[in-house]
Every structure is written in structure tokens, then in C-alpha cells.
Scaffold this active site. Structure first.
Site, mmCIF file in Angstrom:
data_model
loop_
_atom_site.group_PDB
_atom_site.id
_atom_site.type_symbol
_atom_site.label_atom_id
_atom_site.label_comp_id
_atom_site.label_asym_id
_atom_site.label_seq_id
_atom_site.Cartn_x
_atom_site.Cartn_y
_atom_site.Cartn_z
ATOM 1 N N LYS A 265 30.342 22.426 76.875
ATOM 2 C CA LYS A 265 31.283 21.358 76.454
ATOM 3 C C LYS A 265 31.372 20.498 75.246
ATOM 4 C CE LYS A 265 35.263 21.612 80.043
ATOM 5 N NZ LYS A 265 36.212 22.099 79.126
ATOM 6 N N TYR B 86 37.262 23.326 89.771
ATOM 7 C CA TYR B 86 37.360 25.146 88.648
ATOM 8 C C TYR B 86 35.647 24.901 87.930
ATOM 9 C CZ TYR B 86 38.510 27.603 84.546
ATOM 10 O OH TYR B 86 38.935 28.838 83.634
ATOM 11 N N ASP C 119 28.757 20.949 88.992
ATOM 12 C CA ASP C 119 29.225 21.569 87.519
ATOM 13 C C ASP C 119 29.547 20.332 87.356
ATOM 14 O OD1 ASP C 119 31.897 23.713 87.143
ATOM 15 O OD2 ASP C 119 30.891 22.345 85.762
#
Ligand code: KE4
Length: 422
Positions: free
Chosen positions: A265, A142, A237
Site C-alpha cells: 500500500k 487478512y 503484517d
């Protein structure tokens, strides 16, 4: 009706699904969500006043634990100076310097407001730099909800079994090529067909959105070599793995240097921050110095930058190996507890992340992750929450342990499993 239930009923009238991000609705585990009133260290407190050991940790940002006093102090001080300037501030430079210093693959970095924004911008840049359009992504990974990545995505897309998603024109995902995670042969086959059309390979260097699936030996190096051989860019990522697998992220832990890195994050310390960075030659294409446009009103927001600088300053001096050892013994305890219940589980663990898959088979990609017993996971979620442990409301996420979780809290997580019947 509990206060959370009342709030959720009301929220569903004003917010789609009653939540601002689908996975929070807990639909996949057949529960209603708790509304949270506060969080501190390794715990969160519901609006009912119940305290839970929190293994979601806001889906990854809270590696220091919730409400770290030094991060809170930095944000409080920043808020007194104003909440947004729309002009450069010193902490943007400080955070950029810290990211460049920590990540060997990053010589320049641009701040944005989410991992989604970072991934979509990195892809745009890769396409501009190579003059090519296709991108290879891996099933179950994702990279946020930008159109190009919503093909066989993990996280909430997998959780809700959304096949792709309506609203994404076929033409947009026509340039998105899919391969199974950890399958180098399938990736190589893609290059043999589309070699001169592939702008980039984007990969979670350790997959956290199909449950935790670590890279098999040689997989990341193989991707690096394929990209080098065919003039494509390798994009890591590291929204989850950045500053979590090590202070230098997966690229330091595995010694594989990507051309571009996507972050989010942890670098925001709980405030909205994403970033993408990479080699100077590539990043220089980004406006205003270059011709690839990307912008954001709140990019480099002073509060978020202050939180990020405080967070990385603390993490730079944190004992990652010690945390990893504690999580390793936690997972050993969980394995023993499940075995004691006669429940077949495969627990994947990497650094301070782990996932319990209810299957006896190894989990190495999305299809093997989907073989696990998701109904059992739903019962496990409900049981753990009833015992004061908040785990991800989805079998396709990773549990996150923070530096703030106490030994007693981790022992309570193991104890909560003992009475789980499955
Ligand atoms: P955001 O746009 O949600 O900040 O980041 C997207 C993203 C990009 N890359 C990776 C590897 C990610 O894990 C994410 C977002 N992670 C999910 C949970 N695994 C976000 C949780 C949610 O959607 O509510």
C-alpha cells in the site's frame, strides 16, 4: 441508466463480477459501484462527474491524498526513462534504504508486487528458517489471498461471507491454526499443543480487515514473548499500518520488534508494491544469496519505486500527531451526530483510521465485529454516498483519512451523518 451502471453491466461480461477485486463490487452494501474517472487530494470523481469525499483512499495507499503533485512528478519523470528494466535500478536501493531506516525490525527488505506476495513470501521464509510448517493467524485478519491465509480471513472474504474458499486444498490450510484476535490465552494454548511445529505467528498489529480493531494492551508483547519462548517467528503484517500508524509503523508506535515485517500500500504511493523484510540473519536465506526462492518480473519496478521514494520522502517530514488529532475530532463529531440520531455505535479509531460499528457493545475481535448491524451499515453506506461521501462498501474495512483531507471535507463527513436515519 448512469454511465457507471452501463460500464458495470459491460464489465460483468468480461471481468468476473465486473471488478478486479471483489470488495469493489459493493455487493455487501447492496449497491452498484461507481466508476472513477479521476482523484485528487481527499476526493474522487465518478465518470458522471460527481465529486465524493473519499474515505477509502484506495484501501490505504493514499495517505498523502490522491494525485500528490510531487509523487505524480516523480512518476512522470520515471516514465520518461522507461517503464520496466528487469534489472536493478537506483530507486530500488533508495526505497529499501528508506524502509530499513524507518522500521526498527527491518535490516533487509525484498520488494514484490502486492501485500499478498509479501505475506506468502514471509511465511515461506519463516518455514524455511525454522524448519517448521504451522502458522498461527487470527480470525478476521487478512493477509492477502495466498492459500495458507484463506482461513477465516477478513476484508473481502469476510465481506462476502465466504467460509474459506473453494480451490484451497484442506492439506494447505491444515497447517494454518486460528485464534481469536486479542486472545493471548488461546494463542498460548496453541503453543502448548504445537510448540515445536509452529513456524510463525502472523498478525495485523492493528487489525484493519474486520473493521478497525486495535490491539488490546499486552497482546502484541504477549505474542512476541510466546514466539521468543518457542522459537517461532513473529510476523507483523504492516500492509495497512506500515507508515500509517507512525512513520515507523506499528512496530515503532508500540515498541514491539517483529522478526519479519510485511508491507504494501503506502510504500508504493498508489502503484503496485509489496515488500517483506526483517533481520539480516533471516532475510539472507532468500535467493539468490540464500536457498529460499522468491522472484517477480516487475518487482522493484522503476515507476513504483519512484512513487514509493517520493511518498516516503514526503511522509518522513509529515506531522502525524496533527493528523491524528484531526481524526480524533472527526470521530468525536461522528459520535455526537450518531448519538443525536439515537443510533448506538462503537467507533474504533487509531491514528488516521477509524470504523463505525453499528453496535453499542465493544468490538475487540472478529466475533464481536460480526455482531454489529451490517444491514444498518449498508443503509449508512448508501446514505453517505448520496451525500457525497465515499466510505468502504463493507463493514469489515477501515476508513482512511489522508493528510490531504481538508477541515471542510471532514466537517462535511460529520454533516452527512446528521440526516442519516439508520
Ligand atoms: P494486496 O495483495 O491486496 O496488495 O494486499 C493484501 C493485504 C495484506 N495484508 C493486509 C493487512 C491487507 O489489508 C491486505 C489488503 N487489504 C485489502 C483491504 N483491507 C485490499 C482490498 C482489496 O482486496 O481490494
Amino acid at each position: 441508466m448512469s454511465r457507471s451502471q452501463a460500464l458495470f453491466a459491460q464489465a460483468r461480461r468480461y471481468i468476473p463480477g465486473g471488478v478486479n477485486s471483489p470488495v469493489r463490487a459493493c455487493a455487501a452494501v447492496g449497491c452498484e459501484p461507481l466508476f472513477i474517472s479521476s482523484a485528487r487530494g481527499g476526493t474522487i470523481t465518478s465518470v458522471e462527474g460527481d465529486v465524493y469525499i473519499d474515505l477509502v483512499q484506495s484501501w490505504g495507499p493514499m495517505l498523502l491524498g490522491h494525485s500528490h503533485p510531487e509523487v505524480n512528478a516523480a512518476v512522470r519523470a520515471a516514465v520518461e526513462r522507461g517503464t520496466s528494466y528487469g534489472a536493478p535500478c537506483e530507486d530500488e536501493l533508495r526505497l529499501a534504504e528508506m524502509i530499513v531506516e524507518a522500521l526498527p525490525g527491518v535490516e533487509m527488505v525484498r520488494m514484490v508486487n502486492s501485500g499478498t506476495e509479501a505475506a506468502m513470501s514471509a511465511l515461506r521464509l519463516a518455514r524455511a528458517h525454522t524448519g517448521r510448517n504451522k502458522v498461527i493467524k487470527f480470525e478476521g485478519c487478512y493477509h492477502g489471498h495466498a492459500d495458507a491465509f484463506l482461513a477465516s480471513a477478513g476484508s473481502g472474504v469476510a465481506t462476502l461471507s465466504i467460509p474459506g474458499t473453494p480451490g484451497v486444498p484442506p492439506a494447505v490450510v491444515a497447517d494454518t491454526l486460528l485464534a481469536p484476535y486479542n486472545d493471548l490465552a488461546a494463542t498460548e494454548a496453541m503453543f502448548s499443543v504445537y510448540a515445536k511445529e509452529i513456524a510463525a505467528v502472523i498478525v495485523e498489529p492493528a487489525a484493519g480487515n474486520m473493521g478497525l480493531v486495535p490491539p488490546c494492551p499486552g497482546f502484541l508483547q504477549g505474542l512476541h514473548d510466546l514466539c521468543d519462548a518457542h522459537g517461532a517467528l513473529l510476523i507483523f503484517d504492516e500492509v495497512i499500518t506500515g507508515f500509517r500508524l507512525a512513520y515507523g509503523g506499528a512496530q515503532t508506535r508500540y515498541g514491539i520488534i517483529p522478526d519479519l515485517t510485511v508491507l504494501g500500500k503506502i510504500i508504493g504511493g498508489g502503484l503496485p508494491v509489496g515488500a517483506y523484510g526483517g533481520k539480516r540473519e533471516i532475510m539472507s536465506r532468500i535467493a539468490p544469496g540464500g536457498d529460499v526462492y522468491q522472484a517477480g518480473t516487475l518487482s522493484g519496478n522503476p515507476l513504483a519505486m519512484a512513487a514509493g521514494v517520493a511518498t516516503l520522502s514526503l511522509l518522513r517530514q509529515s506531522d502525524y500527531p496533527a493528523l491524528e488529532n484531526r481524526v480524533e475530532s472527526l470521530c468525536r463529531g461522528l459520535e455526537e451526530s450518531f448519538a443525536g440520531r439515537g443510533l448506538p455505535v462503537t467507533i474504533t479509531r487509531l491514528a488516521s483510521m477509524f470504523t463505525v460499528f453499528f453496535t453499542a457493545s465493544p468490538v475487540t475481535d472478529f466475533s464481536s465485529a460480526k455482531q454489529a448491524d451490517t444491514a444498518c451499515y449498508a443503509r449508512y453506506f448508501t446514505h453517505m454516498r448520496s451525500r457525497g461521501v465515499f466510505i468502504a462498501p463493507s463493514p469489515f474495512e477501515a476508513a482512511m483519512v489522508s493528510f490531504a483531507h481538508s477541515d471542510a471535507e471532514l466537517a462535511a463527513v460529520v454533516a452527512a451523518v446528521v440526516s442519516f436515519a439508520g
